[in-house]
Design a protein around this motif. Structure first.
Motif, mmCIF file in Angstrom:
data_model
loop_
_atom_site.group_PDB
_atom_site.id
_atom_site.type_symbol
_atom_site.label_atom_id
_atom_site.label_comp_id
_atom_site.label_asym_id
_atom_site.label_seq_id
_atom_site.Cartn_x
_atom_site.Cartn_y
_atom_site.Cartn_z
ATOM 1 N N LEU A 171 -2.573 -3.806 -9.791
ATOM 2 C CA LEU A 171 -2.743 -2.762 -9.578
ATOM 3 C C LEU A 171 -4.079 -2.094 -10.483
ATOM 4 O O LEU A 171 -4.726 -1.275 -10.110
ATOM 5 C CB LEU A 171 -1.488 -1.869 -9.894
ATOM 6 C CG LEU A 171 -1.766 -0.296 -9.736
ATOM 7 C CD1 LEU A 171 -1.776 0.131 -8.131
ATOM 8 C CD2 LEU A 171 -0.260 0.248 -10.374
ATOM 9 N N ASN A 215 -7.171 -0.475 -9.049
ATOM 10 C CA ASN A 215 -7.727 0.943 -9.120
ATOM 11 C C ASN A 215 -9.109 0.842 -9.884
ATOM 12 O O ASN A 215 -9.948 2.126 -9.517
ATOM 13 C CB ASN A 215 -6.660 1.425 -9.865
ATOM 14 C CG ASN A 215 -5.286 1.527 -9.351
ATOM 15 O OD1 ASN A 215 -5.350 1.555 -8.236
ATOM 16 N ND2 ASN A 215 -4.367 2.129 -10.180
ATOM 17 N N ALA A 239 -11.360 0.615 -6.928
ATOM 18 C CA ALA A 239 -11.329 1.757 -6.329
ATOM 19 C C ALA A 239 -12.037 3.042 -7.005
ATOM 20 O O ALA A 239 -12.483 4.122 -6.262
ATOM 21 C CB ALA A 239 -9.908 2.157 -5.719
ATOM 22 N N LEU A 240 -12.008 3.085 -8.266
ATOM 23 C CA LEU A 240 -12.715 4.102 -8.990
ATOM 24 C C LEU A 240 -14.003 4.033 -9.079
ATOM 25 O O LEU A 240 -14.812 4.705 -9.784
ATOM 26 C CB LEU A 240 -11.899 4.454 -10.169
ATOM 27 C CG LEU A 240 -10.597 4.916 -10.260
ATOM 28 C CD1 LEU A 240 -9.789 5.014 -11.493
ATOM 29 C CD2 LEU A 240 -10.452 6.209 -9.602
ATOM 30 N N ASN A 282 1.003 2.248 -15.613
ATOM 31 C CA ASN A 282 0.155 1.276 -14.487
ATOM 32 C C ASN A 282 0.974 0.089 -14.535
ATOM 33 O O ASN A 282 0.580 -0.992 -15.128
ATOM 34 C CB ASN A 282 -1.166 1.232 -14.777
ATOM 35 C CG ASN A 282 -2.100 2.651 -14.673
ATOM 36 O OD1 ASN A 282 -2.022 3.112 -13.560
ATOM 37 N ND2 ASN A 282 -2.625 2.838 -15.706
ATOM 38 N N ASP A 316 3.322 -2.894 -12.231
ATOM 39 C CA ASP A 316 3.428 -3.212 -10.676
ATOM 40 C C ASP A 316 4.757 -3.173 -10.458
ATOM 41 O O ASP A 316 5.727 -2.971 -11.231
ATOM 42 C CB ASP A 316 2.944 -4.591 -10.589
ATOM 43 C CG ASP A 316 1.285 -4.897 -10.567
ATOM 44 O OD1 ASP A 316 0.615 -3.996 -10.142
ATOM 45 O OD2 ASP A 316 0.800 -5.976 -10.751
ATOM 46 N N PRO A 320 -6.846 11.225 -7.157
ATOM 47 C CA PRO A 320 -7.967 11.021 -6.071
ATOM 48 C C PRO A 320 -7.310 10.215 -4.954
ATOM 49 O O PRO A 320 -8.003 10.267 -3.698
ATOM 50 C CB PRO A 320 -9.087 10.276 -6.903
ATOM 51 C CG PRO A 320 -8.433 9.922 -8.165
ATOM 52 C CD PRO A 320 -7.229 10.560 -8.390
ATOM 53 N N PHE A 321 -6.447 9.305 -5.477
ATOM 54 C CA PHE A 321 -5.928 8.346 -4.112
ATOM 55 C C PHE A 321 -5.394 9.238 -3.043
ATOM 56 O O PHE A 321 -5.284 8.869 -1.922
ATOM 57 C CB PHE A 321 -4.980 7.317 -4.832
ATOM 58 C CG PHE A 321 -5.926 6.378 -5.518
ATOM 59 C CD1 PHE A 321 -6.606 5.421 -5.047
ATOM 60 C CD2 PHE A 321 -6.063 6.510 -7.117
ATOM 61 C CE1 PHE A 321 -7.490 4.352 -6.029
ATOM 62 C CE2 PHE A 321 -6.590 5.527 -7.790
ATOM 63 C CZ PHE A 321 -7.278 4.864 -7.251
ATOM 64 N N GLU A 326 -7.692 11.083 -0.827
ATOM 65 C CA GLU A 326 -8.088 10.311 0.076
ATOM 66 C C GLU A 326 -7.330 10.039 1.376
ATOM 67 O O GLU A 326 -7.858 10.238 2.532
ATOM 68 C CB GLU A 326 -8.622 8.884 -0.371
ATOM 69 C CG GLU A 326 -9.523 8.257 0.275
ATOM 70 C CD GLU A 326 -9.940 6.779 -0.317
ATOM 71 O OE1 GLU A 326 -9.980 6.902 -1.501
ATOM 72 O OE2 GLU A 326 -10.048 5.717 0.311
ATOM 73 N N PHE A 342 5.299 7.054 -6.988
ATOM 74 C CA PHE A 342 5.448 5.984 -8.318
ATOM 75 C C PHE A 342 3.834 5.395 -8.692
ATOM 76 O O PHE A 342 3.665 5.454 -9.690
ATOM 77 C CB PHE A 342 6.419 4.721 -7.541
ATOM 78 C CG PHE A 342 6.197 3.633 -8.474
ATOM 79 C CD1 PHE A 342 6.924 3.218 -9.408
ATOM 80 C CD2 PHE A 342 5.416 2.362 -8.082
ATOM 81 C CE1 PHE A 342 6.784 1.989 -10.203
ATOM 82 C CE2 PHE A 342 5.282 1.320 -8.813
ATOM 83 C CZ PHE A 342 5.918 1.002 -9.686
ATOM 84 N N GLN A 343 3.248 5.089 -7.512
ATOM 85 C CA GLN A 343 2.022 4.356 -7.752
ATOM 86 C C GLN A 343 0.716 5.249 -8.435
ATOM 87 O O GLN A 343 0.028 4.948 -9.043
ATOM 88 C CB GLN A 343 1.598 3.588 -6.469
ATOM 89 C CG GLN A 343 0.157 2.804 -6.480
ATOM 90 C CD GLN A 343 0.244 2.171 -5.381
ATOM 91 O OE1 GLN A 343 -0.059 2.767 -4.442
ATOM 92 N NE2 GLN A 343 -0.508 0.775 -5.376
ATOM 93 N N ARG A 344 0.843 6.496 -7.707
ATOM 94 C CA ARG A 344 -0.368 7.216 -7.647
ATOM 95 C C ARG A 344 -0.229 8.487 -9.012
ATOM 96 O O ARG A 344 -1.192 9.003 -9.396
ATOM 97 C CB ARG A 344 -0.788 7.793 -6.552
ATOM 98 C CG ARG A 344 -1.313 6.767 -5.588
ATOM 99 C CD ARG A 344 -2.351 5.896 -6.105
ATOM 100 N NE ARG A 344 -2.765 4.713 -5.371
ATOM 101 C CZ ARG A 344 -3.489 3.667 -5.644
ATOM 102 N NH1 ARG A 344 -3.802 3.524 -6.971
ATOM 103 N NH2 ARG A 344 -3.989 2.900 -4.700
ATOM 104 N N LYS A 367 2.845 8.412 -11.106
ATOM 105 C CA LYS A 367 3.713 8.012 -12.243
ATOM 106 C C LYS A 367 4.950 8.840 -12.357
ATOM 107 O O LYS A 367 5.647 9.042 -13.233
ATOM 108 C CB LYS A 367 3.062 7.997 -13.523
ATOM 109 C CG LYS A 367 1.452 7.220 -13.536
ATOM 110 C CD LYS A 367 1.711 5.827 -12.870
ATOM 111 C CE LYS A 367 0.369 5.331 -12.732
ATOM 112 N NZ LYS A 367 0.422 4.204 -11.849
ATOM 113 N N LEU A 403 0.757 -5.083 -0.783
ATOM 114 C CA LEU A 403 -0.478 -4.788 -1.308
ATOM 115 C C LEU A 403 -1.249 -6.055 -1.654
ATOM 116 O O LEU A 403 -0.656 -6.977 -2.171
ATOM 117 C CB LEU A 403 -0.471 -3.866 -2.678
ATOM 118 C CG LEU A 403 -0.551 -2.353 -2.384
ATOM 119 C CD1 LEU A 403 -0.561 -1.897 -3.867
ATOM 120 C CD2 LEU A 403 -1.495 -2.000 -1.770
#
Lengths: 325, 325
Positions: free
Chosen positions: A105, A109, A112-113, A308, A310, B27-28, B31, B270-272, B274, B325
């Motif tokens: 992740l 990320n 992706a950033l 962060n 997984d 930002p995710f 998008e 969860f992922q983006r 937290k 993923l």
């Protein structure tokens, strides 16, 4: 070097760009710890960790021409994302050198950033050397993960928030437990709290407790190995040359927790705070809950330094500590 | 009835007792949604949901003698915990009538917060009747989950925060997507935002979209069944008699998402972000992300109404949407 004035200047630059994270609590955590627990959730910071603070402080301290040439960072993941987002927001190119075994992740990320990611082998290669070489070849400015006056100042802005938020709750004396890798976060907060009755204590995983041993010995000690902990975010070879003297002067004895205790804290943050925390970001909460006799005062403040993680690692924590309920 | 003055008075009483939750972003998520997304995480409120706001507002509106006799609530779980904690903080006894199939964590927490829990069968028994009977027998004051002027005012305090926090980010026009059961949260926020260009939209799970159908029909419609959704927190028989006219006057068309979309939103929170969100608390985020064509404007604001999810349900969401993923 970093001092309170530099931290306040960093806070001015961060204002409106970084998040002011809240100070949270739960009666269930108070009961486990045997005292009032206040939690500073930096997992809610941009990119999911406190690292955005230091990255923004460092990048905004550069002159425009230098910043426009670009920056480079080496990081197990959270610093990488912080630098990548800060660089993108400031329109600067960014290269990030990351260990190949960092959580997927974090690598995804960072790319992706908008950063260019260069992977290396944590066990056999030296990330500092790799970073320095690329920086020289391309004219990039190196943004180190912790041993840098502006990075420390940026992390310290979290300490200014802690002091103000704790005072608003009537708390002016407490141990402040901080997750510790190289010590940038802990030393920044310690400098922000200097002269108050809020005292920083570092928290580290067993086997990677270089800061606790260094504080105890009065000189820098190295970790014997750099692999094998679930707390990947805070595994570093040794305390920083800038951060260690600060913590030697201002911090209490270091606290050390097991990987299982860190995972237990991850599960409790899920259940009691509704927060997603990575194991390395949960060591301060673990010390708060499971090292109570080593902590002083009626109230304890702890950081959750990052989130962060997984999904499979997170599930491991939930399965191990919540399914027996 | 509830109006802006009553919401402001509730905000004064909540000040220093309820949390001011932040307004977050990623930002995710921007998008995915195709526009700027601002998230109001009420999962970070005391007891893990916005319900503490309404409970505190209702209990502090009682005179001292009435409050001292005690209160009773009927709830699928989040209102239960909100009332239990508010009552404990105010020194009042509390009885909570809960469905026997509510998540174990919610039942356990309600008891741990000092309330007496009475369980009933959601499919065959009428919680309103059970609550009224116990209240009469013991002289307790009933604190309904949504159809009550002070409860609506308390939930509306979140809307005052949304307006101020959005304005600080330069946002004064947006749809505000709110998770909707009986409509207490949505109507409170709608009243708090009345006269602004922030417009409430309700979000519900498929098959339990009584509010969307009622808004469409111009009169109250019931759900055909009350079991079978993963979004247990927001399954109610029908819109409230107080909440429906408010939403009929102030809200846009209702949004409806599938259980799978709610679970996908849980995984993305969860992922983006937290954050730990329960499926019912994620329907507004799901609508924000997966019903973009039905939403107006460059910016959308959505609530995460609660985070009291059992670990196995949370894992289901992560497994289904993050493991590929």
């Amino acid at each position: 070097m970093t001092d309170l004035a530099r931290i306040r200047a960093a806070a001015d630059r961060l204002s409106g760009h970084a998040r002011v994270t809240p100070l949270l609590s739960s009666p269930f955590l108070d009961e486990i710890a045997g005292r009032r627990v206040l939690v500073k959730p930096e997992c809610l910071q941009h990119t999911g960790s406190f690292k955005f603070r230091g990255a923004w402080a460092a990048l905004t301290a550069l002159d425009d021409a230098t910043r426009a040439r670009g920056v480079i960072a080496y990081s197990s993941g959270n610093h990488a994302q912080g630098v990548a987002l800060a660089a993108r927001m400031l329109g600067a190119p960014a290269v990030v050198v990351m260990p190949g075994d960092a959580p997927r992740l974090k690598i995804d990320n960072t790319r992706a950033l908008g950063a260019e990611v260069v992977l290396y082998d944590r066990a056999t290669e030296d990330r500092d050397a790799i970073g320095a070489e690329i920086a020289a070849a391309r004219g990039l400015t190196l943004i180190p993960p912790f041993d840098h006056p502006e990075v420390i100042a940026g992390q310290g802005t979290s300490g200014l928030e802690i002091a103000a938020q704790a005072a608003a709750l009537g708390v002016t004396r407490a141990d402040v437990i901080v997750c510790c890798g190289g010590g940038g976060f802990a030393s920044g907060i310690a400098l922000a709290l200097e002269g108050t009755d809020l005292r920083v204590r570092t928290a580290e995983p067993e086997g990677f407790d270089d800061m606790a041993r260094s504080l105890d010995a009065g000189e820098i000690r190295r970790n014997a190995t750099l692999t094998g902990s679930v707390c990947d975010a805070i595994v570093t070879p040794q305390p920083g040359r800038l951060t260690f003297p600060v913590l030697q002067r201002l911090a209490g004895p270091g606290l050390v927790v097991s990987d299982d205790e860190a995972l237990h804290a991850v599960a409790l943050a899920f259940q009691r705070l509704k927060l997603v925390v990575e194991p390395g970001g949960a060591v301060a909460l673990a010390a708060t809950l499971f090292r109570a006799p080593e902590i002083e005062g009626d109230t304890v403040i702890c950081t959750l330094s990052g989130g962060n993680v997984d999904a499979p690692m997170f599930e491991t924590a939930l399965k191990r500590f919540l399914y027996t309920l």
